[in-house]
Design a protein around this motif. Structure first.
Motif, PDB file in Angstrom:
ATOM      1  N   ARG A 150      13.356  33.078 -39.604  1.00  0.00           N
ATOM      2  CA  ARG A 150      13.546  31.455 -39.587  1.00  0.00           C
ATOM      3  C   ARG A 150      14.875  31.022 -40.332  1.00  0.00           C
ATOM      4  NH1 ARG A 150       8.044  31.395 -40.866  1.00  0.00           N
ATOM      5  NH2 ARG A 150       8.509  30.914 -42.823  1.00  0.00           N
TER       6      ARG A 150
ATOM      7  N   ILE B 284       7.124  19.690 -32.027  1.00  0.00           N
ATOM      8  CA  ILE B 284       6.504  21.158 -32.121  1.00  0.00           C
ATOM      9  C   ILE B 284       7.510  22.264 -32.367  1.00  0.00           C
ATOM     10  CG2 ILE B 284       5.637  22.943 -30.603  1.00  0.00           C
ATOM     11  CD1 ILE B 284       4.702  20.697 -28.761  1.00  0.00           C
TER      12      ILE B 284
ATOM     13  N   GLN C 220      10.015  21.641 -34.825  1.00  0.00           N
ATOM     14  CA  GLN C 220      10.148  21.411 -36.231  1.00  0.00           C
ATOM     15  C   GLN C 220       8.889  22.005 -36.920  1.00  0.00           C
ATOM     16  OE1 GLN C 220      13.041  20.551 -37.635  1.00  0.00           O
ATOM     17  NE2 GLN C 220      12.010  21.279 -39.239  1.00  0.00           N
ATOM     18  N   GLN C 221       7.614  21.778 -36.394  1.00  0.00           N
ATOM     19  CA  GLN C 221       6.401  22.280 -37.009  1.00  0.00           C
ATOM     20  C   GLN C 221       6.475  23.610 -37.125  1.00  0.00           C
ATOM     21  OE1 GLN C 221       4.013  19.301 -38.185  1.00  0.00           O
ATOM     22  NE2 GLN C 221       3.820  21.051 -39.508  1.00  0.00           N
ATOM     23  N   GLN C 222       7.002  24.508 -36.041  1.00  0.00           N
ATOM     24  CA  GLN C 222       7.151  25.834 -36.187  1.00  0.00           C
ATOM     25  C   GLN C 222       7.908  26.348 -37.427  1.00  0.00           C
ATOM     26  OE1 GLN C 222       8.115  27.146 -32.088  1.00  0.00           O
ATOM     27  NE2 GLN C 222       5.840  26.644 -31.539  1.00  0.00           N
TER      28      GLN C 222
ATOM     29  N   THR D 201       8.877  24.567 -40.141  1.00  0.00           N
ATOM     30  CA  THR D 201       8.359  24.191 -41.387  1.00  0.00           C
ATOM     31  C   THR D 201       6.720  23.822 -41.392  1.00  0.00           C
ATOM     32  OG1 THR D 201       9.008  21.955 -40.903  1.00  0.00           O
ATOM     33  CG2 THR D 201      10.430  23.391 -42.118  1.00  0.00           C
ATOM     34  N   PRO D 202       5.926  25.061 -41.189  1.00  0.00           N
ATOM     35  CA  PRO D 202       4.550  24.531 -40.653  1.00  0.00           C
ATOM     36  C   PRO D 202       3.806  23.785 -41.887  1.00  0.00           C
ATOM     37  CG  PRO D 202       4.811  26.936 -41.231  1.00  0.00           C
ATOM     38  CD  PRO D 202       6.464  26.305 -41.357  1.00  0.00           C
ATOM     39  N   ASP D 203       4.409  24.063 -43.207  1.00  0.00           N
ATOM     40  CA  ASP D 203       3.856  23.251 -44.372  1.00  0.00           C
ATOM     41  C   ASP D 203       3.966  21.930 -44.599  1.00  0.00           C
ATOM     42  OD1 ASP D 203       2.746  25.938 -44.934  1.00  0.00           O
ATOM     43  OD2 ASP D 203       4.233  26.639 -46.103  1.00  0.00           O
ATOM     44  N   ARG D 204       4.729  21.346 -43.907  1.00  0.00           N
ATOM     45  CA  ARG D 204       5.251  19.888 -43.956  1.00  0.00           C
ATOM     46  C   ARG D 204       4.343  18.918 -43.275  1.00  0.00           C
ATOM     47  NH1 ARG D 204      10.004  18.939 -46.618  1.00  0.00           N
ATOM     48  NH2 ARG D 204       9.159  16.960 -46.692  1.00  0.00           N
ATOM     49  N   THR D 205       4.275  17.792 -43.799  1.00  0.00           N
ATOM     50  CA  THR D 205       3.377  16.812 -42.846  1.00  0.00           C
ATOM     51  C   THR D 205       4.313  16.042 -42.115  1.00  0.00           C
ATOM     52  OG1 THR D 205       1.660  16.971 -44.720  1.00  0.00           O
ATOM     53  CG2 THR D 205       1.582  15.003 -43.162  1.00  0.00           C
TER      54      THR D 205
END
Length: 751
Positions: A573, A614, A616-618, A620-624
């Protein structure tokens, strides 16, 4: 048997026959099977030779022994006519045969023995007729006793045989268990991470080879069997930030207190070895519990990640140095220098700074930069890095005293290779260089030319001091990229010198900008190759680790090695973030040259936003992410990939400049045939002046610190986003107040 259980079956002639019920048939079949097993199975002891264990042999020996007994009885009766125990020898044969070969041969021996006794020992002799009650009773008792002995001996042998089989099965099980234990022990010792098993007091109960190798570097052998507290008192431990850690912060103590260290919860510590080196260990583990759930010990996995952490630090240093080189290229020089002398001094300072940054990028010990004058090809020293003050002064005196051209070196072949833009590696320990003076103790020297067009502007020399060094392909590629950057700086400095002499020559300024854009393109292309190689290596490592998980299904090993897969994923990453910087450089180059291609076609803006979310979530999976977009399709005439790039830039900035606890809001609305997409963060916000400049190329707001994620950036993302949207008939904007966050938006006409 109850007559109700009988079944009448009709026959062809009209008569009925009575058939036994199925349960009775099964009982009779079971009895027949038992009898058959009794007569066909032998339980010969293992001490008999294998050829003698056959039932056929048993029947033969039974007959032979009874014939032998008959012969002996005939002889005894001739010698002792009153001999009264003739049945005992036949009974002994039955017993021996029963013990050795089972019921079948023993019953056969009984039959043969009875016939022999009647035929040879009872009157009338040589006749099967038995005369007299005593003789009949004797023969009857012999048969009964023989049958009893046969059955009892057979049961005894059957029990003995079952016991031997169970013993053999147990022996095989022990061998299998021992083999499995040896395999597990070999696997335990072969694991490349250190495995440590503690009791409740922190004493080491078991360690593998790697754990012992790690421990012996900073713990003395006599402390291995002592409690963890005693070992900790003899060890210098530090946290990753360099601060000392308390006893309760030691990872092994935390595990013994019930804490599970896995995944992102693994702990890094730094220990000082007896040799004075710092070893960086990554610790994972879990407490061991009994059936009642009480902690009885701990299992810890220690991984030496020193090289990985050093590589990460080196990568950060290289990226920082490359960023500073980029800043030197695009911002490092004033354009209105008052005189040629000041221009010359300024150029030397720039080259000295470039040399220092190049040493940081390449990791070499010493470096020198020499220019070649365009028209005369006279050699002029520009910078030297890595020498002591006395050696540096000597170097400058020697270089400035040389009044020679590039062609005067006496090695036209090497000069030709430099003109052909070839990097040279010269071993000064070999002839003919070993016979020449070498005051600086150089062993292997690398010489890289700096070419602009078909003209050589200079060359760069570097070495690793008095150490032998083999230059890798990656080092050569990185050297090539750096020399391209220095070439651009040199060419720019030349243009700026011309501008100083011509007093604001517009042509020189335009050329400098063109070179700056060329640098961006070259930097992107040259840096993409090493990044691609590193990314491929990381992906290959992850695939091999997954194959290892598939091959070995031991849950303890898979759990111990799972943090390694997470570290590889984290590194991939980080590398992807650096790859984005390279793509930004290439996009800026295309924008300035007018080569940015847009594939305008009908796209669903809602799908584009969802795809960007999707991705961006991959990362930074910990962000809301709070999303408020329509569920129906919103069509636009635009380049979908470029619009996705703009949304990703907005999201990346919002996440970077807000803390990890704060959410980022994404919204979209349609008004009067125009779709408006917005990204809102709760970061520090921007002043009105900063809002005006935020869209400029290479602009980064001073004083704004990165709150989460990577801090590496060139200030290109928003500039690229503005150009992309405006070239597709849209507009961009920002709504922000200091301390209240920011909302970046763009709008595009609906199709």
């Amino acid at each position: 048997m109850n007559t109700d259980q009988l079944t009448r079956l009709p026959m062809d002639d009209g008569e009925d026959v009575i058939s036994m019920p199925s349960e009775t048939n099964q009982t009779m079949s079971s009895k027949r099977s038992s009898v058959k097993t009794l007569f066909t199975t032998n339980y010969t002891p293992h001490f008999l030779p294998r050829p003698l264990r056959s039932l056929v042999v048993g029947y033969f020996i039974a007959l032979l022994l009874q014939l032998l007994v008959a012969t002996i009885l005939i002889l005894l009766m001739k010698v002792y006519p009153t001999f009264q125990f003739s049945e005992s020898l036949a009974l002994l044969v039955v017993l021996l045969v029963a013990l050795a070969w089972g019921v079948g041969p023993s019953l056969f021996a009984t039959l043969v023995g009875a016939v022999m006794l009647v035929f040879l020992t009872l009157p009338p002799y040589f006749s099967l007729a038995v005369v007299g009650v005593d003789n009949r009773v004797g023969i009857f008792l012999f048969v009964i006793v023989s049958l009893t002995v046969s059955l009892l001996a057979s049961q005894t042998q059957r029990a003995r045989s079952a016991l031997e089989e169970e013993k053999e099965s147990l022996h095989k099980s022990e061998q299998a268990a021992q083999g499995r234990a040896q395999q597990l022990e070999a696997l335990f010792e072969a694991v490349t991470d250190g495995i440590l098993v503690y009791d409740i007091d922190g004493r080491l109960q078991q360690t593998n080879t790697m754990a012992r190798t790690i421990l012996t570097r900073y713990v003395r052998q006599e402390y291995f069997a002592q409690p963890l507290t005693n070992r900790a008192d003899q060890t210098i431990l530090h946290a990753p930030d360099g601060k000392s850690i308390t006893h309760d912060q030691i990872p092994s103590v935390r595990i013994l207190h019930g804490e599970v260290l896995t995944g992102a919860n693994t702990a890094d510590i730094i220990v000082s070895t007896f040799a004075g080196e710092d070893v960086w260990l990554n610790i994972s583990g879990t407490p061991l519990r009994d059936q009642e759930g009480n902690i009885t010990g701990a299992l810890a996995i220690a991984r030496d990640v020193t090289e990985r952490r050093q590589l990460e630090q080196k990568t950060r240093h290289v990226l920082d140095a490359l960023l500073q080189i980029a800043q030197v290229v695009v911002q490092g020089t004033a354009s209105d220098l008052p005189s040629t002398e000041q221009t010359k001094g300024h150029s030397r300072r720039i080259m000295q700074r470039m040399g220092e940054l190049t040493v940081a990028v390449l990791g070499c010990d010493r470096l020198g930069i020499t220019s070649v004058e365009p028209n005369t090809e006279f050699l002029r020293p520009l910078a030297v890095v890595g020498l002591s003050p006395e050696q540096e002064q000597q170097w400058w005196r020697e270089q400035e005293a040389l009044d020679m051209r590039l062609s005067d070196s006496g090695e036209p072949e090497l000069v030709g290779r430099l003109r052909a833009n070839e990097i040279l590696i010269m071993d000064l320990t070999q002839p003919p260089y070993s016979e020449q003076p070498n005051p600086y103790g150089i062993r292997q020297m690398l010489v890289a030319p700096m070419i602009s067009g078909d003209q050589i502007l200079g060359y760069l020399t570097l070495d690793y001091g008095g150490l032998d060094h083999t230059y890798t392909l990656e080092e050569l590629a990185l050297t090539r990229a750096v020399t391209e950057l220095i070439t651009l700086v040199m060419e720019r400095e030349r243009l700026l010198a011309e501008a100083a002499q011509a007093r604001a020559n517009e042509l020189a300024a335009v050329s400098a900008n063109q070179l700056k854009d060329e640098f961006i393109g070259i930097a992107g292309h040259e840096l993409r190759t090493p990044i691609t190689t590193m990314k491929a290596n990381l992906q290959l490592s992850r695939r091999r680790l997954r194959k290892f998980f598939q091959r070995y299904s031991d849950e303890e090993i898979v759990e111990a090695l799972s943090p390694l897969e997470q570290l590889l994923e984290r590194a991939e990453r980080q590398l992807e973030r650096q790859n984005r910087l390279v793509h930004d450089l290439l996009d800026v180059s295309r924008l300035e040259q007018g080569h940015l291609e847009l594939r305008i076609e009908k796209n669903d803006l809602v799908s584009i936003i969802q795809e960007a979310l999707i991705e961006q979530q991959q990362i930074t999976p910990d962000r809301t992410l709070i999303v408020n977009i329509p569920s129906s399709e919103i069509c636009i005439e635009a380049d979908g990939d470029r619009v996705n790039q703009v949304i990703s830039n907005y999201l990346s900035n919002a996440l970077k400049y807000s803390t990890s606890e704060q959410p980022v809001e994404v919204g979209m609305e349609v008004r009067d045939g125009v779709a408006r997409v917005s990204v809102h963060d709760y970061g520090p916000g921007l002043s009105s002046d900063e809002q005006q400049r935020i869209w400029e190329r290479f602009y980064r707001v001073p004083g704004i610190q990165v709150q989460s994620g990577s801090g590496v950036g060139l200030g290109l993302g928003l500039h690229i986003s503005r150009i992309i949207i405006e070239r597709q008939g849209g507009s961009v904007g920002i709504e922000s107040e200091p301390g209240k966050g920011s909302t970046f938006w763009f709008s595009l006409p609906c199709a």
